[in-house]
Write an enzyme that holds these catalytic residues in place. Structure first.
Site, PDB file in Angstrom:
ATOM      1  N   LEU A  26     -44.682 108.237 -36.060  1.00  0.00           N
ATOM      2  CA  LEU A  26     -44.539 108.813 -34.731  1.00  0.00           C
ATOM      3  C   LEU A  26     -45.126 110.217 -34.681  1.00  0.00           C
ATOM      4  O   LEU A  26     -44.925 111.022 -35.590  1.00  0.00           O
ATOM      5  CB  LEU A  26     -43.059 108.863 -34.356  1.00  0.00           C
ATOM      6  CG  LEU A  26     -42.709 109.350 -32.959  1.00  0.00           C
ATOM      7  CD1 LEU A  26     -43.300 108.411 -31.910  1.00  0.00           C
ATOM      8  CD2 LEU A  26     -41.198 109.432 -32.796  1.00  0.00           C
ATOM      9  N   GLY A  27     -45.855 110.496 -33.624  1.00  0.00           N
ATOM     10  CA  GLY A  27     -46.403 111.827 -33.452  1.00  0.00           C
ATOM     11  C   GLY A  27     -47.167 111.945 -32.150  1.00  0.00           C
ATOM     12  O   GLY A  27     -47.505 110.948 -31.515  1.00  0.00           O
ATOM     13  N   TYR A  77     -48.287 123.091 -36.201  1.00  0.00           N
ATOM     14  CA  TYR A  77     -48.413 121.694 -36.624  1.00  0.00           C
ATOM     15  C   TYR A  77     -47.908 121.502 -38.050  1.00  0.00           C
ATOM     16  O   TYR A  77     -47.070 120.640 -38.320  1.00  0.00           O
ATOM     17  CB  TYR A  77     -49.877 121.247 -36.506  1.00  0.00           C
ATOM     18  CG  TYR A  77     -50.102 119.807 -36.887  1.00  0.00           C
ATOM     19  CD1 TYR A  77     -49.872 118.787 -35.974  1.00  0.00           C
ATOM     20  CD2 TYR A  77     -50.542 119.467 -38.166  1.00  0.00           C
ATOM     21  CE1 TYR A  77     -50.070 117.456 -36.327  1.00  0.00           C
ATOM     22  CE2 TYR A  77     -50.746 118.144 -38.520  1.00  0.00           C
ATOM     23  CZ  TYR A  77     -50.507 117.145 -37.600  1.00  0.00           C
ATOM     24  OH  TYR A  77     -50.696 115.840 -37.944  1.00  0.00           O
ATOM     25  N   LYS A  81     -44.378 119.628 -39.352  1.00  0.00           N
ATOM     26  CA  LYS A  81     -44.468 118.520 -40.317  1.00  0.00           C
ATOM     27  C   LYS A  81     -43.629 118.825 -41.563  1.00  0.00           C
ATOM     28  O   LYS A  81     -42.954 117.944 -42.097  1.00  0.00           O
ATOM     29  CB  LYS A  81     -45.925 118.245 -40.696  1.00  0.00           C
ATOM     30  CG  LYS A  81     -46.770 117.697 -39.558  1.00  0.00           C
ATOM     31  CD  LYS A  81     -46.251 116.367 -39.068  1.00  0.00           C
ATOM     32  CE  LYS A  81     -47.175 115.758 -38.027  1.00  0.00           C
ATOM     33  NZ  LYS A  81     -46.692 114.459 -37.542  1.00  0.00           N
ATOM     34  N   LEU A 104     -57.308 111.845 -40.125  1.00  0.00           N
ATOM     35  CA  LEU A 104     -57.311 110.395 -39.951  1.00  0.00           C
ATOM     36  C   LEU A 104     -58.588 109.957 -39.249  1.00  0.00           C
ATOM     37  O   LEU A 104     -58.919 110.473 -38.178  1.00  0.00           O
ATOM     38  CB  LEU A 104     -56.093 109.953 -39.133  1.00  0.00           C
ATOM     39  CG  LEU A 104     -54.739 110.203 -39.783  1.00  0.00           C
ATOM     40  CD1 LEU A 104     -53.624 109.921 -38.781  1.00  0.00           C
ATOM     41  CD2 LEU A 104     -54.570 109.377 -41.034  1.00  0.00           C
ATOM     42  N   ARG A 112     -60.264 113.268 -27.507  1.00  0.00           N
ATOM     43  CA  ARG A 112     -59.925 114.446 -28.302  1.00  0.00           C
ATOM     44  C   ARG A 112     -61.246 114.975 -28.848  1.00  0.00           C
ATOM     45  O   ARG A 112     -61.618 114.689 -29.981  1.00  0.00           O
ATOM     46  CB  ARG A 112     -58.984 114.085 -29.453  1.00  0.00           C
ATOM     47  CG  ARG A 112     -57.609 113.634 -29.012  1.00  0.00           C
ATOM     48  CD  ARG A 112     -56.747 113.398 -30.229  1.00  0.00           C
ATOM     49  NE  ARG A 112     -55.437 112.904 -29.878  1.00  0.00           N
ATOM     50  CZ  ARG A 112     -54.518 112.577 -30.771  1.00  0.00           C
ATOM     51  NH1 ARG A 112     -54.765 112.693 -32.062  1.00  0.00           N
ATOM     52  NH2 ARG A 112     -53.347 112.142 -30.385  1.00  0.00           N
TER      53      ARG A 112
END
Length: 170
Positions: A26-27, A77, A81, A104, A112
Site C-alpha cells: 500500500l502506498g 518519503y 517509510k 520500481l 508521473r
C-alpha cells in the site's frame, strides 16, 4: 478479494481473520494525496492493517517499503517509510520481511513525468548495472512470494534491492 474503506478499517477486522501470511504494498504519493494524506496512507493505514492482520492470526507479514527508508531522514518519503517499518516490526509477528526496492520499473495509468524520466534513464542504466538503482515490479512480486516459501533468517528480515533481485530470480 475484498474492498475495504481504509478510513474505517477497524470495521473490516473480519477480512483480516484466518490468514497465515499478509502482503502489503500500500502506498500513494505526496502529489496525489498531499502531505497529510501521504502519511495517513503510507504509515497509518499500513500500521493499522498490520495490527488487524496480526490480531486475525497472521504469522508472517511482508511489507514493501523503500530503499533508504529511515525514520530519522530529513526527506518525508524516506522518514515515513522508516517509521512504518518500525511500527510493523513492533506489532510482533512471528516473522516480518521488509523489502526495500529501489526505483520500481513499471507502467502506470496516472502520469508521473519525473518518475517516467527516471525510469527511462534507469532502464538504460539497468543494462549495465542491473541491481544498482532500479527493479521491475514483477521481480519484487516474485521475491515477495519466494520469501514465504523459504525459511526466514530471523524474526525480522530486511531485503535490500540486490537481495530482492536475487530472490525474485530464484
Amino acid at each position: 478479494q475484498v474492498v475495504v474503506d481504509f478510513e474505517r478499517l477497524s470495521e473490516h477486522a473480519a477480512t483480516f481473520q484466518g490468514h497465515d501470511v499478509g502482503f502489503c504494498c500500500l502506498g500513494t504519493t505526496r502529489t496525489k494525496a498531499g502531505v497529510d494524506g501521504f502519511i495517513r496512507v503510507d504509515r497509518d493505514y499500513v500500521a493499522q492493517a498490520a495490527e488487524l492482520a496480526q490480531a486475525g492470526g497472521c504469522k508472517h507479514f511482508i511489507l514493501q517499503s523503500s530503499r533508504g527508508a529511515n525514520q530519522h531522514s530529513r526527506f518525508l518519503y524516506l522518514r515515513v517509510k522508516g517509521e512504518v517499518e518500525n511500527l510493523v516490526q513492533a506489532v510482533g509477528f512471528d516473522r516480518c520481511t521488509i523489502l526495500r526496492p529501489a526505483v520500481l520499473l513499471c507502467k502506470r495509468r496516472e502520469s508521473r513525468p519525473m518518475e517516467w524520466i527516471a525510469q527511462q534513464f534507469l532502464g538504460v542504466v539497468a543494462w549495465v548495472f542491473p541491481t544498482a538503482y532500479s527493479i521491475p515490479v514483477e521481480t519484487v512480486a516474485r521475491a515477495m512470494v519466494a520469501c514465504v516459501l523459504q525459511p526466514g533468517k530471523g524474526k525480522v528480515e530486511v531485503l535490500e534491492n540486490g537481495d530482492i533481485h536475487k530472490l525474485g530470480k530464484a
